[in-house]
Design a protein around this motif. Structure first.
Motif, PDB file in Angstrom:
ATOM      1  N   VAL A 190      34.299  35.135  33.525  1.00  0.00           N
ATOM      2  CA  VAL A 190      34.302  36.201  32.520  1.00  0.00           C
ATOM      3  C   VAL A 190      34.501  37.558  33.177  1.00  0.00           C
ATOM      4  N   LYS A 191      33.854  37.752  34.331  1.00  0.00           N
ATOM      5  CA  LYS A 191      34.037  39.034  35.030  1.00  0.00           C
ATOM      6  C   LYS A 191      35.505  39.220  35.420  1.00  0.00           C
ATOM      7  N   ALA A 192      36.138  38.178  35.929  1.00  0.00           N
ATOM      8  CA  ALA A 192      37.536  38.286  36.346  1.00  0.00           C
ATOM      9  C   ALA A 192      38.434  38.606  35.154  1.00  0.00           C
ATOM     10  N   LEU A 193      38.316  37.838  34.080  1.00  0.00           N
ATOM     11  CA  LEU A 193      39.186  38.056  32.929  1.00  0.00           C
ATOM     12  C   LEU A 193      38.901  39.388  32.241  1.00  0.00           C
ATOM     13  N   SER A 194      37.626  39.772  32.171  1.00  0.00           N
ATOM     14  CA  SER A 194      37.276  41.035  31.508  1.00  0.00           C
ATOM     15  C   SER A 194      37.837  42.237  32.252  1.00  0.00           C
ATOM     16  N   THR A 195      37.689  42.248  33.559  1.00  0.00           N
ATOM     17  CA  THR A 195      38.135  43.420  34.319  1.00  0.00           C
ATOM     18  C   THR A 195      39.654  43.481  34.416  1.00  0.00           C
ATOM     19  N   TRP A 196      40.314  42.330  34.558  1.00  0.00           N
ATOM     20  CA  TRP A 196      41.784  42.335  34.521  1.00  0.00           C
ATOM     21  C   TRP A 196      42.272  42.805  33.152  1.00  0.00           C
ATOM     22  N   HIS A 197      41.627  42.321  32.101  1.00  0.00           N
ATOM     23  CA  HIS A 197      42.022  42.743  30.756  1.00  0.00           C
ATOM     24  C   HIS A 197      41.836  44.247  30.574  1.00  0.00           C
ATOM     25  N   THR A 198      40.721  44.784  31.053  1.00  0.00           N
ATOM     26  CA  THR A 198      40.473  46.217  30.909  1.00  0.00           C
ATOM     27  C   THR A 198      41.547  47.035  31.606  1.00  0.00           C
ATOM     28  N   THR A 199      41.907  46.637  32.825  1.00  0.00           N
ATOM     29  CA  THR A 199      42.962  47.342  33.548  1.00  0.00           C
ATOM     30  C   THR A 199      44.266  47.335  32.753  1.00  0.00           C
ATOM     31  N   ALA A 200      44.624  46.159  32.231  1.00  0.00           N
ATOM     32  CA  ALA A 200      45.876  46.047  31.475  1.00  0.00           C
ATOM     33  C   ALA A 200      45.794  46.786  30.142  1.00  0.00           C
ATOM     34  N   ALA A 201      44.663  46.682  29.453  1.00  0.00           N
ATOM     35  CA  ALA A 201      44.524  47.302  28.130  1.00  0.00           C
ATOM     36  C   ALA A 201      44.570  48.826  28.220  1.00  0.00           C
ATOM     37  N   THR A 229      38.159  45.362  39.300  1.00  0.00           N
ATOM     38  CA  THR A 229      38.755  44.055  39.586  1.00  0.00           C
ATOM     39  C   THR A 229      38.414  43.543  40.978  1.00  0.00           C
ATOM     40  N   THR A 230      37.904  44.425  41.827  1.00  0.00           N
ATOM     41  CA  THR A 230      37.613  43.995  43.199  1.00  0.00           C
ATOM     42  C   THR A 230      36.182  44.253  43.654  1.00  0.00           C
ATOM     43  N   PHE A 231      35.343  44.903  42.832  1.00  0.00           N
ATOM     44  CA  PHE A 231      33.945  44.977  43.250  1.00  0.00           C
ATOM     45  C   PHE A 231      33.072  44.065  42.404  1.00  0.00           C
ATOM     46  N   GLU A 232      31.884  43.758  42.947  1.00  0.00           N
ATOM     47  CA  GLU A 232      31.043  42.687  42.413  1.00  0.00           C
ATOM     48  C   GLU A 232      31.817  41.367  42.380  1.00  0.00           C
ATOM     49  N   GLY A 233      32.650  41.180  43.382  1.00  0.00           N
ATOM     50  CA  GLY A 233      33.445  39.967  43.508  1.00  0.00           C
ATOM     51  C   GLY A 233      34.905  40.225  43.228  1.00  0.00           C
ATOM     52  N   ASP A 234      35.758  39.985  44.229  1.00  0.00           N
ATOM     53  CA  ASP A 234      37.200  40.085  44.031  1.00  0.00           C
ATOM     54  C   ASP A 234      37.631  39.017  43.026  1.00  0.00           C
ATOM     55  N   ASN A 235      38.417  39.403  42.025  1.00  0.00           N
ATOM     56  CA  ASN A 235      38.735  38.478  40.943  1.00  0.00           C
ATOM     57  C   ASN A 235      39.445  37.205  41.405  1.00  0.00           C
ATOM     58  N   THR A 236      40.312  37.331  42.394  1.00  0.00           N
ATOM     59  CA  THR A 236      41.008  36.144  42.892  1.00  0.00           C
ATOM     60  C   THR A 236      40.020  35.164  43.510  1.00  0.00           C
ATOM     61  N   VAL A 237      39.073  35.679  44.264  1.00  0.00           N
ATOM     62  CA  VAL A 237      38.040  34.825  44.863  1.00  0.00           C
ATOM     63  C   VAL A 237      37.160  34.213  43.772  1.00  0.00           C
ATOM     64  N   LEU A 238      36.855  35.002  42.738  1.00  0.00           N
ATOM     65  CA  LEU A 238      35.981  34.509  41.671  1.00  0.00           C
ATOM     66  C   LEU A 238      36.615  33.354  40.911  1.00  0.00           C
ATOM     67  N   LEU A 239      37.911  33.429  40.634  1.00  0.00           N
ATOM     68  CA  LEU A 239      38.549  32.311  39.927  1.00  0.00           C
ATOM     69  C   LEU A 239      38.577  31.056  40.797  1.00  0.00           C
ATOM     70  N   GLN A 240      38.670  31.219  42.103  1.00  0.00           N
ATOM     71  CA  GLN A 240      38.581  30.051  42.983  1.00  0.00           C
ATOM     72  C   GLN A 240      37.186  29.440  42.923  1.00  0.00           C
ATOM     73  N   LEU A 241      36.174  30.305  42.818  1.00  0.00           N
ATOM     74  CA  LEU A 241      34.800  29.808  42.676  1.00  0.00           C
ATOM     75  C   LEU A 241      34.670  28.971  41.407  1.00  0.00           C
ATOM     76  N   VAL A 242      35.270  29.440  40.315  1.00  0.00           N
ATOM     77  CA  VAL A 242      35.239  28.698  39.056  1.00  0.00           C
ATOM     78  C   VAL A 242      35.888  27.330  39.245  1.00  0.00           C
ATOM     79  N   ALA A 243      37.068  27.308  39.861  1.00  0.00           N
ATOM     80  CA  ALA A 243      37.803  26.054  40.036  1.00  0.00           C
ATOM     81  C   ALA A 243      37.051  25.078  40.936  1.00  0.00           C
ATOM     82  N   LYS A 244      36.434  25.580  41.992  1.00  0.00           N
ATOM     83  CA  LYS A 244      35.691  24.694  42.889  1.00  0.00           C
ATOM     84  C   LYS A 244      34.524  24.038  42.164  1.00  0.00           C
ATOM     85  N   GLY A 245      33.859  24.803  41.302  1.00  0.00           N
ATOM     86  CA  GLY A 245      32.770  24.229  40.515  1.00  0.00           C
ATOM     87  C   GLY A 245      33.262  23.144  39.577  1.00  0.00           C
ATOM     88  N   LEU A 246      34.415  23.367  38.964  1.00  0.00           N
ATOM     89  CA  LEU A 246      34.985  22.373  38.055  1.00  0.00           C
ATOM     90  C   LEU A 246      35.402  21.118  38.814  1.00  0.00           C
TER      91      LEU A 246
END
Length: 637
Positions: free
Chosen positions: A371-382, A412-429
């Protein structure tokens, strides 16, 4: 329909608190800080931080026995609502009470709570959260700062330049102490990363002996936050400086921990600190809401070009292209709001338990990362979309969007870099996928293999059942589409990794070569969670009119997301080419239906008007003076 009906749905579980914080913000003097010097901005924000310390908000997340409010979810909601105003204040508050205070509360024990928490809450003790290093940002487990046990205390040391603590909020000017993350060494053995309370300034504000403090200087945004760099030259602290909830060191140097595995202990410690990540996601959403409110209000009054049969110029938001810019972004903001609400509730429930469930903790960490990754990327784009939608006016600082753009860019890069965070999500899955696969019995295993085979054979055929025009607007079909995509992408990644991992394959190369697939898994999983959260919120809505409107907004989010990933749905046979064309038409149709409600949807955010005081919204709607031009044309003829 009145916006308040939607506001009631948005405010949700913490409605009373949201109203209180908005009322407090409405009384705070606000000015755009784009013309302030760095020192002026820092001074202003620190003054506002002291004023904030006198309210109940900063105390919410701390235990009642130490003067707190005992409301973890409420503390996140309060910080999220601060995101409507100066984001430097929100970040500085987050550092003080979320990161610094949160680390003392969650990693320390009773003696630390009794000694520090009261002073942290009332801002007597401003502090820092010193984790990130110059050479190790996302890779926290391999930080280089050391804390070596010696003579009943610890020696904190920065062994080389890349171990310098970097980008530390509150360090450059205001912080008196820091929670320093370092490799604990005792008896010549490293026990992994632990946290230590380390004083960094004396009563006069000068660095203490052995502590080197430098200023990061002017940044692209958030210049009210005094980011600095810390280095330690054999700084001695007492044994009690160790925040020892998960690891203790006796007077003789003996190390003890309730968690035997160094690796598991590290991830358990880090997992307790996700409150900051959740707060960043929420405040990013607040910034997106603010930008969209400005852009939609502007587009609802600004006129450009006239119809051939009408002398009156057309309102920007009546143009389909303008609707396509703003309304899908607005729908996504709504969707992420409800996902954030669910995430906050899950955090509140889990961290409120005496002994949190480890499986649920891992699920929460994964959801927070996505959620943090998608929210912050969305905010930047919006915000960029809103800036463009306001034309040249959006580029003027007086219209607030450039400041929002600059202040949120780093999210997008503090409190966790978004690219790293999505990898964390995938590893858990993948971990869950492997676990479920291994637990299948013989018959179930055979069925699973058969289903995989059928899935590959039918991949070129429509697999989402209905192929009629109304299917795109059906919630169950939308959910099925998201679920099917997630299941297919995850199983495909598992097969890809399994094929590549045979023989003498290098595990790093196997995973590295599949990173594109890994990131897609993290994204589509989170998008499915977001849609489900929005759908659930619509289902709970009691007001009929509000429910019908939100249902339409939810459909726009779903169909827009499918349209953005249309290549996948077509390539994998989930949609026929004809139905694929219809997806774009459905986005247009939903935008048209929502256009009359656009102002209601942004007003429902209930942002205090002082934070929407953009110059373009203070001017008369027809500021181009259409009548003057008509008169000039008549005179010329």
């Amino acid at each position: 329909m009145e916006p308040t009906a939607i506001t009631d749905v948005l405010d949700g579980r913490w409605a009373a608190l949201r109203r209180t914080v908005r009322e407090q913000l409405a009384g705070v003097e606000y000015r755009d800080a784009s013309d302030l010097t760095t020192e002026q901005h820092r001074t202003l924000v620190f003054e506002q931080l002291h004023a904030l310390a006198k309210t109940e908000g900063p105390r919410l997340g701390f235990a009642r026995e130490y003067g707190g409010g005992g409301d973890i979810g409420g503390s996140v909601v309060a910080f999220e609502t601060l995101g409507f105003g100066d984001l430097s204040l929100m970040v500085k508050a987050g550092v003080q009470w979320g990161l610094f205070g949160g680390a003392v509360q969650l990693l320390g024990t009773q003696r630390h709570h009794e000694r520090y928490l009261a002073d942290i809450m009332d801002l007597t003790l401003p502090g820092c959260f010193a984790m990130t290093e110059t050479g190790h940002g996302s890779d926290v487990q391999h930080l280089r700062t050391t804390a070596t046990f010696d003579n009943n205390g610890f020696v904190i040391h920065t062994p080389h330049q890349s171990a310098r603590k970097d980008y530390i909020g509150n360090a450059a000017r205001d912080g008196k102490a820091a929670v320093v993350f370092a490799q604990l060494i005792t008896g010549g053995q490293s026990r992994g990363v632990h946290a230590f309370m380390v004083p960094i300034r004396d009563a006069q504000g000068d660095p203490l002996p052995g502590v080197s403090i430098t200023d990061c200087g002017r940044k692209a945004g958030l210049n009210g936050v005094d980011n600095g760099r810390l280095m330690f030259d054999h700084v001695r602290v007492p044994r009690e400086a160790l925040l020892d909830r998960y690891g203790q060191v006796d007077a003789d140097g003996t190390y003890r921990s309730p968690i035997a595995s160094d690796n598991r202990r590290f991830f358990t410690m880090l997992g307790t600190l996700i409150r900051g990540r959740v707060s960043v996601a929420g405040s990013a959403g607040s910034a997106a809401k603010r930008a969209l409110t400005i852009a939609v209000r502007y587009a609802d009054t600004r006129r450009q070009f006239n119809r051939p049969d009408d002398k009156r110029e057309v309102v920007l938001l009546d143009y389909q292209a303008h609707q396509r810019k703003l309304l899908p972004a607005l729908a996504t903001t709504y969707a992420l709001h409800f996902a954030q609400e669910e995430l906050t509730a899950a955090l509140h429930e889990l961290q409120g338990q005496a002994e949190p469930d480890e499986r649920r903790q891992r699920e929460l960490e994964s959801r927070a990362a996505g959620v943090k990754a998608l929210s912050t990327w969305h905010t930047t784009a919006a915000i960029q979309t809103c800036r463009e939608a306001c034309g040249g006016a959006g580029y003027l600082a007086e219209n607030l969007l450039t400041t929002l753009k600059a202040d949120t860019d780093v999210f997008t890069t503090f409190e966790g870099d978004n690219t790293v965070l999505l990898q964390l999500v995938a590893k858990g899955l993948l971990t869950n996928y492997r676990s479920e696969f291994q637990e299948l019995g013989t018959v179930a295993m055979a069925r699973f293999v058969a289903e995989q085979f059928v899935g590959m054979v039918t991949e070129r055929l429509p697999s989402l059942g209905r192929d009629d025009p109304d299917a795109l607007y059906d919630r169950s079909w939308q959910l099925q589409a998201f679920e099917d995509r997630e299941a297919h992408v995850l199983s495909g990644l598992a097969r890809r990794l399994r094929r590549a991992a045979g023989g003498e394959a290098d595990p790093f190369e196997v995973f590295n070569n599949a990173q594109d697939h890994v990131l897609r898994v993290g994204r589509v999983h989170t998008e499915r969670l977001v849609l489900q959260a929005f759908s659930d919120a619509v289902g709970r809505c009691a007001d009929g009119d509000a429910k019908r409107l939100l249902d339409r907004v939810c459909s726009l989010y779903a169909v827009h997301t499918i349209n953005e990933d249309l290549a996948w749905f077509l390539a994998h046979g989930r949609l026929t080419p004809g139905r694929g064309k219809a997806v774009n038409g459905a986005v247009n149709a939903l935008c048209r239906k929502l256009r009359p409600h656009a102002r209601t949807l942004v007003d429902a955010f209930a942002i205090p008007e002082r934070f929407l005081d953009a110059a373009v919204l203070r001017e008369e709607p027809d500021r181009q003076d259409v009548q003057w031009r008509h008169d000039q044309a008549n005179a010329a003829s």
